[in-house]
Each structure stands twice: as structure tokens, then as C-alpha cells.
Design a protein around this motif. Structure first.
Motif, PDB file in Angstrom:
ATOM      1  N   MET A   1       0.851  -1.185   0.000  1.00  0.00           N
ATOM      2  CA  MET A   1       0.000   0.000   0.000  1.00  0.00           C
ATOM      3  C   MET A   1       0.889   1.238   0.000  1.00  0.00           C
ATOM      4  O   MET A   1       1.875   1.288   0.735  1.00  0.00           O
ATOM      5  N   THR A   2       0.548   2.212  -0.823  1.00  0.00           N
ATOM      6  CA  THR A   2       1.289   3.470  -0.862  1.00  0.00           C
ATOM      7  C   THR A   2       0.323   4.625  -0.648  1.00  0.00           C
ATOM      8  O   THR A   2      -0.743   4.683  -1.271  1.00  0.00           O
ATOM      9  N   ALA A   3       0.685   5.530   0.240  1.00  0.00           N
ATOM     10  CA  ALA A   3      -0.127   6.716   0.499  1.00  0.00           C
ATOM     11  C   ALA A   3       0.724   7.963   0.267  1.00  0.00           C
ATOM     12  O   ALA A   3       1.951   7.917   0.342  1.00  0.00           O
TER      13      ALA A   3
ATOM     14  N   GLY B   1      -4.888   8.430   3.128  1.00  0.00           N
ATOM     15  CA  GLY B   1      -4.304   7.096   3.204  1.00  0.00           C
ATOM     16  C   GLY B   1      -3.510   6.865   4.477  1.00  0.00           C
ATOM     17  O   GLY B   1      -3.318   5.716   4.904  1.00  0.00           O
TER      18      GLY B   1
ATOM     19  N   ILE C   1      -3.891   3.476   6.851  1.00  0.00           N
ATOM     20  CA  ILE C   1      -2.797   2.537   7.123  1.00  0.00           C
ATOM     21  C   ILE C   1      -2.576   2.381   8.625  1.00  0.00           C
ATOM     22  O   ILE C   1      -2.402   1.264   9.131  1.00  0.00           O
ATOM     23  N   HIS C   2      -2.577   3.483   9.355  1.00  0.00           N
ATOM     24  CA  HIS C   2      -2.394   3.412  10.803  1.00  0.00           C
ATOM     25  C   HIS C   2      -3.444   2.508  11.445  1.00  0.00           C
ATOM     26  O   HIS C   2      -3.125   1.653  12.284  1.00  0.00           O
TER      27      HIS C   2
ATOM     28  N   PHE D   1      -2.993  -1.311  10.557  1.00  0.00           N
ATOM     29  CA  PHE D   1      -1.917  -1.991  11.270  1.00  0.00           C
ATOM     30  C   PHE D   1      -2.198  -2.094  12.769  1.00  0.00           C
ATOM     31  O   PHE D   1      -1.607  -2.942  13.442  1.00  0.00           O
TER      32      PHE D   1
ATOM     33  N   ALA E   1       3.301  -1.262   3.920  1.00  0.00           N
ATOM     34  CA  ALA E   1       2.665   0.031   3.660  1.00  0.00           C
ATOM     35  C   ALA E   1       3.660   1.167   3.830  1.00  0.00           C
ATOM     36  O   ALA E   1       4.409   1.213   4.808  1.00  0.00           O
TER      37      ALA E   1
ATOM     38  N   THR F   1       3.522   4.944   4.498  1.00  0.00           N
ATOM     39  CA  THR F   1       2.529   5.936   4.922  1.00  0.00           C
ATOM     40  C   THR F   1       2.690   7.264   4.191  1.00  0.00           C
ATOM     41  O   THR F   1       1.705   7.975   3.960  1.00  0.00           O
TER      42      THR F   1
END
Length: 433
Positions: free
Chosen positions: A156-158, A167, A171-172, A175, A189, A191
Motif C-alpha cells: 500500500m502506498t499513500a 491514506g 494505514i495506521h 496496522f 505500507a 505511509t
């Protein structure tokens, strides 16, 4: 569904994988038919004022136009459960988990070696990809959840655009909820993918270059090209699947929508599982991160989550459910796929409508609403208040995104219009390039 000891293990695994694939197809077929018949009934109710359609659904079920979707779902869940039991465990490296609170102990690496990370734990790393004018390393924050059994690596890329931030909380939260002891495979990921843009609170790289237009970069190119190249080589190529998370640009707002190649069966499935409001068919334009990943045989979708420079809890929550669905589908976590409250609007194509003149712009329709051909969508006034131009929808469509910035120059964007048709073109772009 117990496994017989006389059956060859590889043959059994292949059979149950085929069973899961067939059940998924059957379940999807059932859902499509159910939705189609319900739409037909709605049409009857709309156009037949005095007709009795209350018994139509009973007749349709009696003729068995679709299978028992609940039974399909139960069988599918059981098959996936048996498959998860059979996957061999990965070797757990006896390495202590990194401290949660002490950021000073987060190591810096120049390459992402997933095999060297401990299984059954969450690791936090700084991935160096670039040096600034002082010779200091520019590092991408990376979180890795490595499971205890083999499975795919999902990335995943934000914040590839530095001011597109939704994003990050997604992600936070993911996880915080993921249990690596129950995880099959690896979840990775980033962040903040565009660190120079993020610290400047801007979309582009330090020099303003849009990183999502120059992928896969160049090893000996300009500064942003080198950054893009190292991002691809040191991070993206480690993935088996990619979810690239974005928002609208400054001065615009978006619905919750996914951009994906709907001809590719893997990315089509990912987009549907994401549970967006809208899906836009888009075949990975050259220069985009998604396109570069697809060129490396990494199925990738873009997830657009609302508006820039803010956190939007509702959009983040809904997008998180979609990410969890994808992990469930890949048999990485033991949860079941969460069925959406609504069916997404699937657009075979989309495009931006642009202003031809400058002035003060007012855009009428809200995002995620339908407009009809000839309906007024915007007005442009002069700074003296005189009406300069009125813009109309060129065809029926759904508003995917729109401008909210009144300051309008010639060529400024008005609305992003999604069009629903019966087929998907081999190549489809939406004007983002």
C-alpha cells in the motif's frame, strides 16, 4: 471437507483452489442476477402505476434464475478455511519486535529485505531512497506486518501526492487491527511515499514535478526521476499486489472511487472488493505508479479517498473495509468479505469537463450524483458579477469529482464525469495526464 491421507497434497491443494474459484464465480453470478432482477422490478414499479408486482420476486425465485447465494457463501467460507489450514508455516526469525514508542530505534535501510524481518510481528523501517542537497538521506516510512504462514505480499502506498493524506490514517488503523500471528503472507505500507512533497504540504516533488507522471523513473535522470526509480526498485517491485491511495487535488473534491483496469480479472476483482461508491475503468496511463506496477505484472488499483489536506473519518472507514475485503479474498486474514451496503456505479469511461474562459466559477451538482444530458452543471461570472458562460452536461453521467475553487482560469477543471456503458475499451484514460 477433510483431507484424505491417500490424496497427494499438491493435488488436493489444486482441487480446493479450483473449488474456491468456481464458488466465487457462482456467488458473483448469483449476486449479478439478483441485482438485475431487482432493478427490473423497480422499473415495473416506476412505470406500471396500477400493476401488482408484489408476487414477481416469488415467481423469479421459483424458476431458479439464480442459485442459493447464502449456501454459496457458506461453502466458499468453508473452502477458504480448509485452504488456510493447509498452508505451511514460515520460519520465525528469533528477532525481538521493534519498540512501539521509541522512534529513535527505527532502523534505516537502503533496501527492503522482507526475508530478514521477523515473522509474526510488525516491523517499522525508514527506507532511504534519495539524498538532498546537504547529503542527508530522504527516507520513506514503511510498516511491515509479516505473517506466520506463506501468502502473497500486498503493498500500500499513500501520499504519493504530498498533500493527499487520507491514506495515512487508513494505514495506521489497519496496522493497529491486523494480527500478524494470524496473517498469511506479508502486508507492506508506505505511509508517506512522496516525503519532499509532504513536508512542503504540496502535491509534487520538491521541484513541483508530479511523481505520478514520471514512473518508473530513471537511475541517471533528474532528481524526481531518480527518486521515482529508487521507489520502484527498492519498494514497489517487492509487491505481488498494489493499492495506491490518493485523494482529490487542491481545489477539488472526490467521491470514494477506485480507478482500475476492468478488463483485467484480478484488478477488476480488487476494485469491486474495495466497496467504493464508483469504479472508473482506466487502463493504467503511462507515467503513473499504477501503470509501472502493472508493467511489472503487479496487479494494481488506485483508490481515491475524498479530499486533500484533511482526514475524513467516514471515507477512511469505508476504504478500510475495502482493503480488508481484498486481504480476505487473498486468504491473508481469517475474516469474511464484508458485503457493501450499495452496488458501486461502474463507469466504462470518464473524463473532465474544462472551462473555456476565466472568471468566478460555481459548480452546481454534488459529487456522487447523476446529471442528465443538457443539464446545467456550472456558471462562470466576471469579477463584476456578469454571467460569462453557462456549462451543460454533454451526456448522462455520474459526478466522480468536481472543482470547489471559485478562481477559474481558461482550462480549469469543472467536473469529472463518469459514463456508464455496456462494454470496456482496451484503452481508457480520464484526462488526469
Amino acid at each position: 471437507m477433510g483431507k484424505s491421507p491417500q490424496v497427494n497434497r499438491e493435488v488436493w491443494l489444486k482441487d480446493i483452489e479450483d473449488l474456491i474459484a468456481n464458488l466465487e464465480m457462482l456467488f458473483e453470478y448469483s449476486e449479478v442476477n439478483i441485482v438485475a432482477f431487482k432493478k427490473i422490478i423497480k422499473k415495473f414499479q416506476k412505470y406500471i402505476e396500477h400493476g401488482n408486482v408484489s408476487n414477481v420476486w416469488t415467481v423469479i425465485k421459483a424458476y431458479r434464475f439464480f442459485s442459493n447465494s447464502e449456501l454459496d457463501q457458506v461453502l466458499l467460507a468453508k473452502a477458504k478455511k480448509e485452504l488456510r489450514k493447509s498452508v505451511p508455516e514460515m520460519a520465525l526469525t528469533p528477532t525481538e519486535a521493534l519498540p512501539v514508542a521509541d522512534q529513535g530505534n527505527v532502523p534505516t535501510v537502503t533496501k527492503l529485505d522482507l526475508d530478514a524481518l521477523p515473522g509474526g510481528q510488525i516491523s517499522k523501517l525508514w527506507l532511504a531512497v534519495y539524498e538532498d542537497g546537504t547529503g542527508s538521506l530522504i527516507r520513506i516510512p514503511v510498516i511491515v506486518a509479516k505473517g506466520v504462514k506463506y501468502g502473497p505480499t500486498v503493498g500500500m502506498t499513500a501520499a504519493l501526492h504530498g498533500n493527499e493524506l487520507n491514506g495515512i490514517p487508513l494505514i495506521h488503523r489497519l496496522f493497529r487491527e491486523i494480527n500478524p500471528q494470524q496473517l498469511h503472507g506479508v502486508l507492506v505500507a508506505a505511509t508517506v511515499t512522496n516525503v519532499p512533497g509532504y513536508v512542503r504540504n504540496q502535491r509534487g516533488f520538491s521541484d513541483g514535478t508530479d511523481l505520478n507522471r514520471i514512473m518508473p523513473g530513471k537511475a541517471n535522470g533528474s532528481s524526481p526521476q531518480v527518486y521515482a526509480y529508487n521507489l520502484m526498485e527498492r519498494l514497489i517491485k517487492k509487491f505481488d499486489y498494489l493499492l495506491d491511495i490518493h485523494t482529490a487535488s487542491a481545489g477539488r473534491v472526490n467521491s470514494l472511487y477506485a480507478r482500475a483496469d476492468m478488463i483485467n480479472p484480478k484488478t477488476k476483482k480488487m476494485a469491486i472488493l474495495q466497496n467504493p461508491q464508483i469504479i472508473v475503468h482506466n487502463t493504467s496511463p503511462d507515467g503513473s505508479l499504477r501503470g509501472a506496477a502493472m508493467s511489472n505484472d503487479i496487479p494494481a488499483i488506485t483508490v481515491e479517498i475524498g479530499d486533500p489536506s484533511k482526514f475524513q473519518k467516514r471515507f477512511v472507514k469505508n476504504a478500510l473495509l475495502g482493503v480488508t475485503n481484498i486481504l480476505c479474498h487473498l486468504n491473508m486474514i481469517p475474516n469474511e468479505v464484508d458485503q457493501p451496503e450499495y452496488d458501486p456505479v461502474v463507469c466504462s469511461r470518464s473524463y473532465w469537463i474544462f472551462a473555456s474562459k476565466g472568471g468566478v466559477l460555481t459548480v452546481q451538482p454534488e459529487i456522487y450524483t447523476w446529471v442528465r444530458k443538457g443539464e446545467m452543471i456550472a456558471q462562470l461570472h466576471s469579477l463584476f458579477g456578469d454571467l460569462v458562460e453557462t456549462y451543460y452536461a454533454p451526456e448522462d453521467g455520474v459526478v466522480v469529482g468536481k472543482s470547489v475553487n471559485p478562481v477559474c482560469e481558461s482550462g480549469s477543471r469543472i467536473i469529472h464525469l463518469g459514463v456508464v456503458e455496456d462494454s470496456f475499451a482496451k484503452e481508457a484514460h480520464d484526462g488526469h495526464l
